[in-house]
Write a protein that holds these residues in place. Sequence first.
Motif, PDB file in Angstrom:
ATOM      1  N   THR A 167      90.377  17.473  50.451  1.00 56.04           N
ATOM      2  CA  THR A 167      90.657  18.598  51.677  1.00 56.04           C
ATOM      3  C   THR A 167      89.866  17.984  52.678  1.00 56.04           C
ATOM      4  O   THR A 167      88.700  17.476  52.775  1.00 56.04           O
ATOM      5  N   SER A 168      90.104  18.596  54.231  1.00 53.81           N
ATOM      6  CA  SER A 168      89.182  18.203  55.188  1.00 53.81           C
ATOM      7  C   SER A 168      88.128  18.956  55.041  1.00 53.81           C
ATOM      8  O   SER A 168      88.114  20.176  55.022  1.00 53.81           O
ATOM      9  N   THR A 169      86.662  18.154  55.370  1.00 51.90           N
ATOM     10  CA  THR A 169      85.779  18.829  55.612  1.00 51.90           C
ATOM     11  C   THR A 169      85.343  19.250  57.012  1.00 51.90           C
ATOM     12  O   THR A 169      84.257  19.788  57.475  1.00 51.90           O
ATOM     13  N   LEU A 170      86.123  18.798  57.865  1.00 48.43           N
ATOM     14  CA  LEU A 170      85.957  19.176  59.168  1.00 48.43           C
ATOM     15  C   LEU A 170      86.053  20.653  59.373  1.00 48.43           C
ATOM     16  O   LEU A 170      86.880  21.358  58.882  1.00 48.43           O
ATOM     17  N   ILE A 171      85.047  21.322  59.986  1.00 48.13           N
ATOM     18  CA  ILE A 171      84.981  22.705  60.062  1.00 48.13           C
ATOM     19  C   ILE A 171      83.952  23.109  61.400  1.00 48.13           C
ATOM     20  O   ILE A 171      83.564  22.380  62.176  1.00 48.13           O
ATOM     21  N   GLY A 172      84.092  24.525  61.556  1.00 42.93           N
ATOM     22  CA  GLY A 172      83.342  24.901  62.722  1.00 42.93           C
ATOM     23  C   GLY A 172      84.393  25.617  63.594  1.00 42.93           C
ATOM     24  O   GLY A 172      85.197  24.723  64.098  1.00 42.93           O
ATOM     25  N   ALA A 173      84.636  26.685  64.096  1.00 46.63           N
ATOM     26  CA  ALA A 173      85.575  27.421  64.859  1.00 46.63           C
ATOM     27  C   ALA A 173      85.898  26.710  66.276  1.00 46.63           C
ATOM     28  O   ALA A 173      86.764  26.922  66.823  1.00 46.63           O
ATOM     29  N   LYS A 221      75.807  31.939  68.581  1.00 45.13           N
ATOM     30  CA  LYS A 221      77.111  31.256  69.057  1.00 45.13           C
ATOM     31  C   LYS A 221      78.203  31.978  68.072  1.00 45.13           C
ATOM     32  O   LYS A 221      77.867  31.870  66.820  1.00 45.13           O
ATOM     33  N   VAL A 222      79.390  32.739  68.473  1.00 46.60           N
ATOM     34  CA  VAL A 222      80.174  33.057  67.656  1.00 46.60           C
ATOM     35  C   VAL A 222      81.464  32.703  67.980  1.00 46.60           C
ATOM     36  O   VAL A 222      82.121  32.838  69.180  1.00 46.60           O
ATOM     37  N   ASP A 223      82.356  32.012  67.082  1.00 46.83           N
ATOM     38  CA  ASP A 223      83.709  31.472  67.522  1.00 46.83           C
ATOM     39  C   ASP A 223      84.586  31.734  66.595  1.00 46.83           C
ATOM     40  O   ASP A 223      84.462  31.716  65.304  1.00 46.83           O
TER      41      ASP A 223
END
Length: 270
Positions: A21-27, A244-246
């Motif tokens: 699965t993709s591990t790209l993350i961060g909102a 930082k909140v996204d």
Amino acid sequence: MKNRFFVFIFLSAKLLNAQSTSTLIGARAAGLGYTSSTFDDEWSIFNNIGGLGKIKQASANFAYEARPGLTGANRLAASYLSPTKIGTLGVGIFRFGDDVYSEHLISFGYGNTIGNTSLGVKANYIQYRAENFGTHNALSLDFGGITKITEQISIGAYITNLTQSKLIGTDGERLPTKLVAGIGFKPTDKVFLATEIEKDLDYQSTWKTGLEYNFYKKIFFRTGLNLNPNAAFFGLGLHKKNLKVDYAIRYGQLIGSAHQISASYLFAKK
């Protein structure tokens, strides 16, 4: 129960073909359609490791993504980044799935800046577990870089599984290898545009593009688009002092909607 069965069948097939699965993350990245090859933010350890070298402030980071239409397909990640005199170190952990099928990742990264270029390298320990299929492990290496061409333009590129690693204990099942290259353009202090191409060696290319607009002080609006597979993304961000909140939402025909929230706490500089 139906959704859990679907996830089990679908992801077990992925395991047998050594597809992660993709591990790209961060909102923030999610809000821009994961057009993150030119990012040098707190989530670089999961996106383009080349951005790690530009991090100058220690941070603790956490992200969680829920997929209401697919029970057991949620993702979460956490990381800690620490600048040193000779570069920046980072460690990250990632988890996908549940007790039926799961993927775990532990990453250790290092980045440094040379002139106008930031380079980074990351070592990964990956574990796959599927009910009735057992547990399989692998080690891999990622490499990436970001170059600032002008004050407005940056280019970035990275490769995952540079070592062409295979699952330990299998008949040569190789981990996926991806090549990603993109360009970021910041025409004003309030607008950021990015586009990139992602190519998995075993599949067709994916085109991504994203837009970020700082419309009020520290509040950001984001949107993005992916083609092949097609998906639309939207997001909001609030950056205030050391926090930082996204938030981001993704919608695609394959898995429906996905909601992600992430937070970063930046420690005061010594």
